[in-house]
Design an enzyme around this catalytic site. Structure first.
Site, PDB file in Angstrom:
ATOM      1  N   CYS A  12       0.780  -1.174   0.145  1.00 14.71           N
ATOM      2  CA  CYS A  12      -0.098  -0.229  -0.200  1.00 14.71           C
ATOM      3  C   CYS A  12       0.955   1.255  -0.112  1.00 14.71           C
ATOM      4  O   CYS A  12       0.593   2.258  -0.617  1.00 14.71           O
ATOM      5  CB  CYS A  12      -1.000   0.141   1.225  1.00 14.71           C
ATOM      6  SG  CYS A  12      -2.153  -1.196   1.282  1.00 14.71           S
TER       7      CYS A  12
ATOM      8  N   GLU B 268     -25.853  19.811   8.944  1.00 17.06           N
ATOM      9  CA  GLU B 268     -26.267  19.543   7.548  1.00 17.06           C
ATOM     10  C   GLU B 268     -26.000  20.609   6.366  1.00 17.06           C
ATOM     11  O   GLU B 268     -25.620  19.918   5.430  1.00 17.06           O
ATOM     12  CB  GLU B 268     -27.899  19.373   7.492  1.00 17.06           C
ATOM     13  CG  GLU B 268     -28.538  18.467   8.471  1.00 17.06           C
ATOM     14  CD  GLU B 268     -28.998  18.994   9.746  1.00 17.06           C
ATOM     15  OE1 GLU B 268     -30.045  19.003  10.354  1.00 17.06           O
ATOM     16  OE2 GLU B 268     -28.069  20.283  10.367  1.00 17.06           O
TER      17      GLU B 268
END
EC number: 3.5.4.5
Length: 514
Positions: A137, A400
C-alpha cells in the site's frame, strides 16, 4: 531520546494549531475534539464497518471455487494469509476536510482501495490509517504524492502478533515500509494528541443525554437504567482487545519493529499508551450512545411503503455505524450548547471494491460559525438571552449545511443517498436536504413538531418525497412478540432473531456488540 520526544511534541503541537477549530483561532467554553484526534477515531471506527454480508458472499464464492469440501491445503493457505493481514480503516483528508472514508475488503487493503477510488487526487492529501500500512500500500500511496500518512501505533496491517507472522514475512514487510518511509517525501508519522481537559467526562455526560439514549429511557421508563453503562463497558473491553496491545513488552517490541523505538522509553511510552487508552474510551463511549438495543433502531413511522428501493432501510448495524460517525463529528462543534454532526452516504448500483460495499462517502459536517471567522466575530448566546440581536441562531452554520457545502461527491438522483444527523433537522435544513436530492434521512425524533424561540422543527414531520427513518421501537410490533417469535427488521423485511440471541440473564434491556 530527549530530542525525539521534543520532535514528537512539536509535531503534535503543529498539528494541533493547524486543525484546532474550523475558524482557526476560536476556543469555546466546552472541550472540543481536535481534528487530528477526530480523523484518528474515525479511522478506528471505519475498521469496524459492518461486513457480515461481504463475508457471507466471500464464503459462497469460496465454495464455488473449491466445491463444498474444497482444496484443504489451498483454503488453509488463504485463511492464514487473511489472518495475518488485519482489517484497516482509512480517512482521506484534503485541506483539512474529509474526502473519503474507507476500510479493507476481502480482496483489497485500505490503501489500495484509496488508490482505486481517488487516483491522482490523493496528491497533497493526508491519510489516517487505523494500522500502519503494508509496503504494498505504502509504495503506491507515496507514489501518488500524498502529504502525510498518520497511523495508530499498535499492531500493523501485516500483523506482528498472530501466529501466522512467525514466518518472518511480517518483519520483512516492516523493514520494507521503513525503507519506503525514509526515501519518500511523504511524512509517515504518529499523530496522537492528548485529549483536552475534561473531554472524556464531557463525552460521557453528553452521550448519556443524547437523543438516542433518552428516547429509550422515555419509551421504556421501567427499564433498567444501567443498560448504557453496561454496553459501554462491553465496548471498552472489545475495543481494547482490538486496538491496544495488552502486554507492554510486546507493544515495545512492535514499536521497535515498525521504527518507533524512540517511543519505547518512559515517559514517552507511558504517555503514548495513556493517550491511546483515552481515545479508545472515548470511542467506546460514543459508540454506546447509539446502542444495538433489542427492538430499537431506525425505522419509518409508516412502514407500509417499503417496496421501492429508495424507501428501504439500510441494515440496522450499518445505520448505527453511520450515526456514530455523525456523533463523533458533533464533538467538533462550535456551539456551546448543542453539538450536531451530519454525514452523507450514497449507495451505488453495484458493490464496489471497498469494504463498505456499494456505499460510498459523500460529505460530512458539524455546526460551526463561518469559515475564517474569529471567536468574537459573532454572538454565542442562546434563547435565554432576551436581546434577540445578540443570539447565535442567525450566524451559526448547521451540520447538514456544512455537510452539503463541503461534500466531495455529487448527489446522483438515480442512486439512494442518505444523510445521518444526530438531531432532528430543523425547518431551515429540511428544504435544503430535499432540494439536494437526498432520498433518506436518519435522525432522532425527540424535537419533531417542536417550536422554540429561534428555531423550529415543524417541517420534518410534514416532509414528503424523502424517506424518514427515526430512532424508535420497531413500529411493526416486534416488541410485542418478545415472548413468542422475536423478529427484527432488515432492509424493510422482518426476519426472525436466532433463539440464542434472546438469552439475557435477568436484564430488562438487552444490548449487543458490533
Amino acid at each position: 531520546m530527549k530530542e525525539a520526544g521534543q520532535m514528537q511534541n512539536l509535531e503534535s503541537a503543529r498539528a494541533g494549531r493547524s486543525v484546532s477549530t474550523q475558524t482557526g483561532s476560536m476556543t469555546g467554553q466546552i472541550p472540543r475534539l481536535s481534528k487530528v484526534n477526530l480523523f484518528t477515531l474515525l479511522s478506528l471506527w471505519m475498521e469496524l464497518f459492518p461486513a457480515e454480508a461481504q463475508r457471507q458472499k466471500s464464503q459462497k464464492n469460496e465454495e464455488g471455487k473449491h466445491g463444498p469440501l474444497g482444496d484443504n491445503e489451498e483454503r488453509t493457505r488463504v485463511s492464514t494469509d487473511k489472518r495475518q493481514v488485519k482489517r484497516t480503516g482509512l480517512v482521506v483528508v484534503k485541506n483539512m476536510k474529509i474526502v473519503g472514508l474507507h476500510c479493507s475488503s476481502e480482496d483489497l487493503h485500505a490503501g489500495q482501495i484509496a488508490l482505486i477510488k481517488h487516483g491522482s487526487r490523493l496528491k497533497n492529501c493526508d491519510l489516517y490509517f487505523s494500522r500502519k500500512p503494508c509496503s504494498a500500500c505504502l509504495k503506491m500511496i507515496v507514489n501518488a504524492g500524498v502529504n502525510r500518512i498518520s497511523y495508530w501505533p499498535a499492531d500493523p496491517e501485516i500483523s506482528l502478533l498472530t501466529e501466522a507472522s512467525s514466518s518472518e514475512d511480517a518483519k520483512l514487510d516492516a523493514k520494507a515500509v521503513e525503507r519506503l518511509k525514509s526515501n519518500s517525501r511523504a511524512h509517515v508519522c504518529v499523530l496522537l494528541q492528548p485529549l483536552v481537559c475534561y473531554m472524556v467526562q464531557f463525552v460521557e455526560e453528553t452521550s448519556y443525554k443524547c437523543d438516542f439514549i433518552q428516547k429509550i429511557t422515555k419509551t421504556l421508563p421501567d427499564a433498567n437504567t444501567d443498560f448504557y453503562y453496561e454496553c459501554k463497558q462491553e465496548r471498552i473491553k472489545e475495543y481494547e482487545m482490538l486496538f491496544l496491545v495488552s502486554n507492554e513488552e510486546m507493544h515495545k517490541q512492535i514499536l521497535m519493529t515498525i521504527g518507533l523505538e524512540n517511543l519505547c522509553e518512559n515517559p514517552y511510552f507511558s504517555n503514548l499508551r495513556q493517550n491511546m487508552k483515552d481515545l479508545i474510551l472515548l470511542l467506546a463511549t460514543v459508540a454506546s450512545s447509539v446502542p444495538n438495543f433489542k427492538h430499537f433502531g431506525f425505522y419509518r413511522s409508516n412502514p407500509e411503503q417499503i417496496n421501492e428501493i429508495h424507501n428501504q432501510s439500510l441494515p440496522q448495524e450499518i445505520a448505527r455505524h453511520c450515526m456514530v460517525q455523525a456523533r463523533l463529528l458533533a464533538y467538533r462543534t462550535e456551539d456551546h450548547k448543542t453539538g450536531v454532526g451530519a454525514v452523507i452516504w450514497a449507495e451505488g448500483k453495484s458493490r464496489s471494491c471497498d469494504g463498505t460495499g456499494a456505499m460510498y462517502f459523500v460529505g460530512c459536517g458539524y455546526n460551526a460559525f463561518p469559515v475564517g471567522s474569529e471567536y468574537a466575530d459573532f454572538p454565542h448566546m442562546d434563547d435565554k438571552q432576551k436581546d434577540r440581536e445578540i443570539r447565535k441562531f442567525r450566524y451559526i452554520i448547521h451540520a447538514e449545511q456544512n455537510a452539503l457545502t463541503f461534500r466531495c461527491q455529487e448527489i446522483k438522483p438515480e442512486e439512494r443517498s442518505m444523510i445521518f444527523v444526530t438531531k432532528c433537522p430543523c425547518d431551515e435544513c429540511v428544504p435544503l436536504i430535499k432540494g439536494a436530492g437526498i432520498k433518506q434521512i436518519y435522525a432522532g425524533d425527540v424535537d419533531v413538531g417542536k417550536k422554540k424561540a429561534d428555531i423550529s422543527y415543524m417541517r420534518f414531520g410534514e416532509l414528503e418525497g424523502v424517506s424518514k427513518f427515526t430512532w424508535q421501537l420497531n413500529p411493526s410490533g416486534a416488541y410485542g412478540l418478545e415472548q413468542n417469535e422475536p423478529e427484527r427488521r432488515e432492509n424493510g423485511v422482518l426476519r426472525p432473531v436466532p433463539q440464542k440471541e434472546e438469552q439475557h440473564q435477568d436484564k430488562k434491556l438487552r444490548l449487543g456488540i458490533h
